[in-house]
Design an enzyme around this catalytic site. Structure first.
Site, PDB file in Angstrom:
ATOM      1  N   PHE A 144      24.614  -1.168   8.688  1.00  0.00           N
ATOM      2  CA  PHE A 144      25.723  -0.524   7.974  1.00  0.00           C
ATOM      3  C   PHE A 144      25.718  -0.994   6.535  1.00  0.00           C
ATOM      4  O   PHE A 144      25.909  -2.172   6.252  1.00  0.00           O
ATOM      5  CB  PHE A 144      27.094  -0.809   8.603  1.00  0.00           C
ATOM      6  CG  PHE A 144      28.178  -0.049   7.869  1.00  0.00           C
ATOM      7  CD1 PHE A 144      28.445   1.274   8.173  1.00  0.00           C
ATOM      8  CD2 PHE A 144      28.874  -0.635   6.821  1.00  0.00           C
ATOM      9  CE1 PHE A 144      29.408   1.998   7.460  1.00  0.00           C
ATOM     10  CE2 PHE A 144      29.835   0.084   6.107  1.00  0.00           C
ATOM     11  CZ  PHE A 144      30.104   1.407   6.426  1.00  0.00           C
ATOM     12  N   ASP A 162      22.445  -7.828   2.306  1.00  0.00           N
ATOM     13  CA  ASP A 162      23.762  -7.247   2.136  1.00  0.00           C
ATOM     14  C   ASP A 162      24.782  -8.214   2.737  1.00  0.00           C
ATOM     15  O   ASP A 162      24.911  -8.318   3.955  1.00  0.00           O
ATOM     16  CB  ASP A 162      23.810  -5.873   2.824  1.00  0.00           C
ATOM     17  CG  ASP A 162      25.162  -5.179   2.626  1.00  0.00           C
ATOM     18  OD1 ASP A 162      26.122  -5.852   2.199  1.00  0.00           O
ATOM     19  OD2 ASP A 162      25.250  -3.966   2.912  1.00  0.00           O
ATOM     20  N   LYS A 187      33.928  -6.624  -0.906  1.00  0.00           N
ATOM     21  CA  LYS A 187      35.035  -7.007  -0.020  1.00  0.00           C
ATOM     22  C   LYS A 187      35.814  -8.240  -0.505  1.00  0.00           C
ATOM     23  O   LYS A 187      36.610  -8.122  -1.415  1.00  0.00           O
ATOM     24  CB  LYS A 187      34.508  -7.147   1.408  1.00  0.00           C
ATOM     25  CG  LYS A 187      34.065  -5.783   1.954  1.00  0.00           C
ATOM     26  CD  LYS A 187      33.993  -5.680   3.468  1.00  0.00           C
ATOM     27  CE  LYS A 187      33.853  -4.224   3.873  1.00  0.00           C
ATOM     28  NZ  LYS A 187      32.569  -3.875   4.444  1.00  0.00           N
TER      29      LYS A 187
HETATM   30  C1  LIG Z   1      31.826  -2.628   4.144  1.00  0.00           C
HETATM   31  C2  LIG Z   1      30.367  -2.757   3.950  1.00  0.00           C
HETATM   32  C3  LIG Z   1      29.680  -1.957   3.006  1.00  0.00           C
HETATM   33  C4  LIG Z   1      30.355  -0.854   2.221  1.00  0.00           C
HETATM   34  O1  LIG Z   1      31.396  -1.282   1.438  1.00  0.00           O
HETATM   35  P1  LIG Z   1      32.467  -0.193   0.881  1.00  0.00           P
HETATM   36  O2  LIG Z   1      33.315  -1.013  -0.057  1.00  0.00           O
HETATM   37  O3  LIG Z   1      33.219   0.304   2.066  1.00  0.00           O
HETATM   38  O4  LIG Z   1      31.692   0.857   0.196  1.00  0.00           O
HETATM   39  C5  LIG Z   1      28.333  -2.191   2.837  1.00  0.00           C
HETATM   40  N1  LIG Z   1      27.691  -3.120   3.553  1.00  0.00           N
HETATM   41  C6  LIG Z   1      28.301  -3.880   4.463  1.00  0.00           C
HETATM   42  C7  LIG Z   1      27.526  -4.904   5.212  1.00  0.00           C
HETATM   43  C8  LIG Z   1      29.656  -3.713   4.709  1.00  0.00           C
HETATM   44  O5  LIG Z   1      30.269  -4.445   5.646  1.00  0.00           O
END
Ligand SMILES: *Cc1c(COP(=O)(O)O)cnc(C)c1O
Length: 397
Positions: free
Chosen positions: A141, A226, A255
């Site tokens: 994700f 990520d 985040k």
């Molecule tokens: C939440 C998340 C994203 C995307 O972030 P958004 O602010 O919702 O665009 C990308 N990678 C990971 C691992 C995430 O948990």
């Protein structure tokens, strides 16, 4: 008197139907606690997908936000502002990377990392134009843009949104041999999550990240991690890659970088990668704005001053051990690192999330139908964990 159903029906009437939230209408947040419009109190065990590791409406971040909002919020990058440089210095010194490129949402940070890796591949590695490949993993994700969903393996995120962006090769998560098989002279980067959050707190086998690090070094390939969900203390270290004592070439963050106040994301890397961008080649109107930078400075200070990674490690251990004492044939596995815990069931998780909310005042959310993700704000206390544990053990007894 407007009740919860009023707000729920209004939202349904006017809003796109792209989410399925629990039917609880929150109006206030304070630390680990959320309050609905009737004043009922809930323990937040999701932290807005780890965006509020510092707790809701943290007073220090709130102050920074208010003070900066009164002074200056946006210059765009057409002009310089006096907050951005201190933010750059702070995050680079804290994380040990040379440079940062600021964006707003996580998906934008991932897009930026992809563009950086591709340009690096053409200008540094001398891959033939338009041939660069990025290796990604099953059940990843990384966000919701058209390019990112082009390499998701989740049908519902992808179907009917084509045509898709090319240049991605998918391998099974956790299997180093699969990466060995597909890596080639056109590979620009390997991009993975150190622990897969949305997939249900999937922890790869020990040594996986260091094996990838080695493979990247041997093949002149960038290692992109990520850490948008796992970063800033969630797994018991500042970054999850520290568990294996390695360092990636590129890290995407978001985040908790703003403590939930405001969308702030970024890409951290060394000079050799981020220096591929020249003026005009990439950007964002809001990226690096003074309000976001002031908020991020305070949010980072809170993580360090309140020792949130250390807290997450100690309390995560405590919570996980307790959870593992729950015996129920419906529970397939309980796994976690720090305060990042998944309870995988043999059946649908939603009814348990609803019961935890309604009967016990605990807010959690299912991921992938049958997994409950537990990720409370890292400021949670032992007593509050005991409270959550009691509720969870009752629901599964
Ligand atoms: C939440 C998340 C994203 C995307 O972030 P958004 O602010 O919702 O665009 C990308 N990678 C990971 C691992 C995430 O948990």
């Amino acid at each position: 008197m407007k009740n919860q159903n009023y707000f729920i029906s209004l939202e349904k009437e006017y809003g796109a139907n792209n989410y399925k939230p629990l039917d609880v209408v929150i109006e206030k947040g304070e630390g680990v606690w959320l309050y609905d419009i009737d004043g009922k109190k809930y323990l937040d065990c999701l932290s807005s997908y780890s965006a509020v590791n510092q707790g809701h409406c943290h007073p220090k971040i709130l102050n920074a936000a208010i003070n900066q909002a009164k002074k200056l919020t946006l210059t765009s990058r057409a002009f310089r502002n006096n907050v951005l440089p201190s933010y750059y210095e702070k995050i680079c010194k804290l994380t040990g990377f040379d440079k940062i490129l600021p964006m707003n949402t996580g998906a934008e940070a991932v897009e930026t990392a992809i563009k950086a890796a591709r340009k690096w591949a053409y200008t540094n590695k001398k891959i033939e134009e338009n041939k660069a490949e990025i290796i990604v993993c099953s059940e990843n994700f990384h966000g919701r843009t058209t390019t990112i969903i082009s390499f998701t393996t989740d049908e519902s995120s992808k179907k009917d949104f084509g045509p898709y962006t090319k240049g991605f090769v998918t391998v099974k998560y956790g299997d180093i041999y699969e990466i060995r098989k597909v890596i080639n002279e056109n590979t620009a980067a390997i991009m993975i999550e150190p622990i897969q959050g949305e997939a249900g707190i999937k922890i790869p086998p020990k040594g996986y990240l260091s094996e990838i690090r080695k493979l990247c070094d041997e093949n002149n390939v960038l290692f992109i991690l990520d850490e948008i969900q796992t970063g800033f203390g969630r797994t018991g270290k500042m970054f999850a890659y520290e568990h294996e004592g390695i360092k990636p070439d590129v890290v995407t963050v978001g985040k908790a970088l703003s403590g939930g106040f405001y969308p702030v994301s970024g890409v951290l890397a060394n000079k050799n990668v981020l220096d591929v961008f020249n003026p005009g080649e990439h950007g964002s109107t809001f990226g690096g704005n003074p309000l976001g930078c002031a908020i991020a400075i305070a949010a980072l200070d809170v993580i360090v001053e309140e020792k949130l990674p250390e807290k997450s490690a100690a309390l995560g251990d405590y919570f996980l051990k307790k959870l593992k004492t729950i015996k129920n044939p419906m529970i397939k596995e309980i796994r976690g690192k720090g305060l990042f815990i998944g309870i995988e069931l043999t059946q649908k998780a939603r009814p348990y999330c609803e019961r935890l909310q309604k009967e016990f005042g605990i807010l959690v959310k299912e991921t992938h139908e049958n997994i409950i993700r537990i990720a409370p704000p890292l400021i949670i206390t032992k007593e509050e964990i005991d409270f959550a544990f009691d509720a969870i053990s009752k629901v599964f007894s």
